[in-house]
Scaffold this active site. Structure first.
Site, PDB file in Angstrom:
ATOM      1  N   SER A 160     -13.741  -2.623  -0.713  1.00 13.51           N
ATOM      2  CA  SER A 160     -12.813  -3.015   0.340  1.00 13.51           C
ATOM      3  C   SER A 160     -12.820  -2.123   1.576  1.00 13.51           C
ATOM      4  CB  SER A 160     -11.385  -3.082  -0.219  1.00 13.51           C
ATOM      5  OG  SER A 160     -11.276  -4.130  -1.146  1.00 13.51           O
ATOM      6  N   LYS A 171      -3.971   1.670   6.389  1.00 10.53           N
ATOM      7  CA  LYS A 171      -3.823   0.400   5.683  1.00 10.53           C
ATOM      8  C   LYS A 171      -2.411   0.312   5.113  1.00 10.53           C
ATOM      9  CE  LYS A 171      -6.357  -2.274   2.136  1.00 10.53           C
ATOM     10  NZ  LYS A 171      -7.516  -2.211   1.209  1.00 10.53           N
ATOM     11  N   SER A 190     -10.697  -5.814   1.352  1.00 15.40           N
ATOM     12  CA  SER A 190      -9.339  -6.091   1.781  1.00 15.40           C
ATOM     13  C   SER A 190      -8.890  -5.253   2.976  1.00 15.40           C
ATOM     14  CB  SER A 190      -8.378  -5.831   0.607  1.00 15.40           C
ATOM     15  OG  SER A 190      -8.436  -4.474   0.199  1.00 15.40           O
TER      16      SER A 190
END
Length: 490
Positions: A178, A79, A154
């Site tokens: 997330s 990420k 996210s």
């Protein structure tokens, strides 16, 4: 079977056996990324040369007879809020621009030591603020099961990339769900460890008391192998725990006989889609058939978790994001008159609307006259929530809940109604408030062919218990083996 249909552990075994080289696996992943990136926008940065060089280094070690871990040579991705030395790390925000950290996150270091091959940095909600991966400066991520729907957030880029077979595992961050929520929306397995079990050094902070990194992969076994490589004490992170690294993968027996699993009735009531409820209860039946004892119980604190979470998370965000001012690094506005004007213009132009909304909320609840009424009260309720979960684990070994109230919504729906987006986190945020481990596993599909996820929750440092129960479930089901085809729901 295509290479991208293998689990991370299966591919690692083939690499060690010499059936496929690490370089061939990396090139196959890069080719698939190039083909799918225009459709799902899962990556912000692709590192083709870097990945091939890392793969070649792993291959040389294998040729020299070195003993390497089970994931050595397996292509993966991070990420874009996890620091990588010399590689752009943007948090999907304009304000960080082309910022390239001069150091690696501890997790990045540990994965490299385990022989990882980094393919690139994954798209996400800006500064991890969102539940749909639509707030990115680089455009929204699309769900590989249906490009008209969100992948969750996210860590949406991470879940979408794994689901689409662009990488064999990914690392996301989880502040309020997330990792788990996008894993549910994309039909993959994702785990948030106990707070402190994985060092946060090098993770760009959203809410420091809630943030935690963890794996997204096809199976619980893959997640266990990743956690074996990255868990443990780090002197650079004072909140990291001195937990033993390794042993999670070896401990996956699939034996859940006699295990007591609690179903919080408050997680199965109003607001939960009937198809999601049916799939999660069916997952409970699978575990019951393997010998677990499943009981329903009351967990009334659920009605307080969303407001408590958003007050605390926004307060910490308003503090953490004050470092982004256009002076030290990242993007800087032009045409300013003085330092204050530089701050104002840079933040106004550099932050997106969702980040601004949460900064404003956080600044408000920390301000004079409101601190006691909101932030202090939220901390008190947080303690009550933790106590309620501790009491539940005095009776039960694990809890089983939905991950999200519905399957993946359509693109644009959540952005038009932020409160609805916040409420979609109701089943995941309690674990961050209480610091507990939780795992999302695929447990079915709705009538549109969209994946449904079930959440297993364990006590603090109960990763082994959670992973073993998920592994048991995946021994008797095939949901985790399903992949989207052609970019449309099947």
């Amino acid at each position: 079977m295509e290479w991208y249909e293998l689990t991370a552990l299966q591919l690692g075994e083939k690499i060690r056996a010499g059936e496929v080289s690490a370089v061939e696996a990396a090139q196959a992943a890069l080719d698939r990324m190039a083909a799918l990136q225009p459709d799902n926008n899962a990556f912000i940065t692709t590192l083709a040369d870097h990945a091939l060089a890392e793969a070649e280094a792993v291959q040389k070690k294998l040729a020299a007879g070195e003993e390497l871990g089970p994931l050595a040579g397996v292509p993966m991705a991070l990420k874009d809020n996890i620091c990588t030395r010399g590689v752009k790390t943007s948090c999907a925000s304009k304000i960080l621009g082309d910022f390239t950290p001069p150091y690696d996150a501890t997790l990045t270091e540990r994965l490299r030591a385990a022989g990882s091959v980094l393919l690139g940095k994954l798209n996400m909600d800006e500064f991890a603020m969102g539940s749909t991966s639509e707030t990115s400066f680089y455009g929204p991520v699309k769900n590989p099961w249906d490009p008209g729907r969100v992948p969750g957030g996210s860590s949406g880029g991470a879940a979408a990339a794994v689901a689409a077979g662009e990488c064999w595992y990914a690392i996301g961050s989880d502040t309020g769900g997330s990792i788990r929520q996008p894993s549910a929306y994309c039909g993959v397995t994702g785990m948030k460890p106990t707070y402190g079990a994985v060092s946060r050094y090098g993770l760009i902070a959203y809410a420091s008391s809630l943030d935690q990194m963890g794996p997204i992969a096809r199976t619980a076994a893959d997640c266990a192998a990743v956690l074996d490589a990255v868990m443990g004490k780090d002197r650079r992170d004072g909140t990291s725990l001195d937990v033993s690294a390794g042993g999670l993968l070896a401990g996956l027996t699939g034996d859940v006989r006699g295990m007591k699993i609690g179903l919080p009735a408050d997680c199965f009531g109003a607001g939960l889609d009937p198809e999601v409820r049916a799939a999660v209860l069916a997952a409970a039946d699978v575990l019951k058939a393997r010998g677990a004892v499943v009981e329903e119980f009351a967990l009334p604190v659920m009605e307080y978790v969303v407001p408590t979470y958003y007050i605390i998370a926004a307060a910490e965000a308003s503090s953490n994001l004050s470092r982004f001012d256009g002076v030290k690094y990242g993007w800087r506005a032009e045409g300013y008159e003085d330092l204050t004007d530089l701050y104002n213009k840079t933040r106004t132009e550099g932050f997106g609307s969702e980040v601004k909304r949460r900064i404003l909320l956080g600044t408000f609840v920390l301000s004079t006259g409101y601190y006691d009424a909101y932030y202090k009260k939220a901390l008190q309720v947080k303690a009550l929530i933790k106590r309620a979960y501790d009491e539940a684990f005095g009776t039960y070994d694990l809890l089983l809940t939905p991950v999200a109230p519905t399957t993946a919504p359509r693109l644009g729906e959540s952005l038009s109604d932020p409160l609805k987006m916040y409420l979609s986190d109701i089943y995941t945020v309690p674990l961050n408030l209480a610091g507990l481990p939780g795992l999302s596993m695929p447990c079915g599909f709705d009538a549109r062919g969209l994946p449904i996820g079930a959440q297993l929750i364990g006590p603090a440092l109960g990763e082994a218990r959670v992973l073993n129960a998920a592994h048991a479930f995946q021994q008797d089901t095939q949901f985790h083996t399903k992949m989207p085809k052609g970019g449309a729901a099947q």
